[in-house]
Design a protein around this motif. Sequence first.
Motif: not given
Length: 371
Positions: A185-188, A298-304
């Motif tokens: 998350i931070i790197l993205t 990315s934060i919602l769909l990636s599985g995080f």
Amino acid sequence: MNLRRLWAVVIKELRQMRRDRVTLAMIVGIPVMQLVLFGYAINLNLRNLDAGIADQARTSASRALVMDMVATGVIRPVLQVDTPEELMQALRQGRISVGVVVPADFERRRFEGREAVQVLVDGSDTVVQSAAVQLAQVPLDGVPVRNDRPLRAGSTAAAGQVSVVAFYNPQRRSAVNIVPGLIGIILTMTMVMFTAVAIVRERERGNMELLIATPLSSSELMIGKVLPYAVIGLIQTSLVLVLGLWLFQVPVRGSVLDVYLVAMLLILANLALGLLISTKARSQFQAMQMTMFVFLPSILLSGFMFPFAGMPRVVQWLAEILPLTHFLRLVRGIMLRGARWWELWPEVLALLAFIVVMMVVAITRFRKRLD
């Protein structure tokens, strides 16, 4: 206060918003995106978890039990093996989330009232653990599940003839699952924004034209601009690893070198994406706005935040495009399950392909815009 002058300023701002397509897209796109994602794509009720079956009994009763478990909708058999060791290897490699072991003496255990079936769960995802517990409620051919025995240490099981054993995070500590994902998350968030803003800032200040006038090629210029941010990304990765170990005792069961290797892949993927955004954005504000359109999915769909297995199939296909999706599988597999990077080669290839495609498109667009 002069209402006429005030109204003139309001009209001016509205006209400026209308001309700014990125801002207009955010005004409409962000609410629509959140509504669709939370209402359609996000589902905490997990179904169809990839499962492996090791039916060593191979009797009609054992086959009926497996069919009853599949009928719950919690699992979807994707792998048939002969031994529990093969199931454990598949769990470690991330090929399955659940393994069902039916021992050879299943019939005798069933009639003696002993533990007859064991469900192995990838406990690195606490939501998967909770969903798999439903399998412990499946009765064995009319023999009801007993719930009078205490839970064993290191397992999340309904006490009875079907037990559920969680590996890699038996205590179900949320930090164990969250901290590795926070690296991604931070790197993205930082790599995409830093790169996009840095390139646009050079253009706004007039420095880009001076750089283009030098003998540098477009490839050398763009790669040279982003390499310092790769070092920053590795520093951020180190900070999360150290703080995660110190504050939350998050284990690193695999190789630390592998963690840095997959982190570098995500860094390069995000830097390439940031370069592509910079070729489209006209200002630093626009670059940050466009970054939000990448970061939110990315934060919602990636599985995080939400389980990947609970999303509709179409949304899962969309999530496979996002580099964060593949990184989360890699970093959790290495840190929590002790896998090596080559055992997770499909995710590595997906990140490499993303890097190559984004870099080629970004360099091509850069040359077309500034020649």
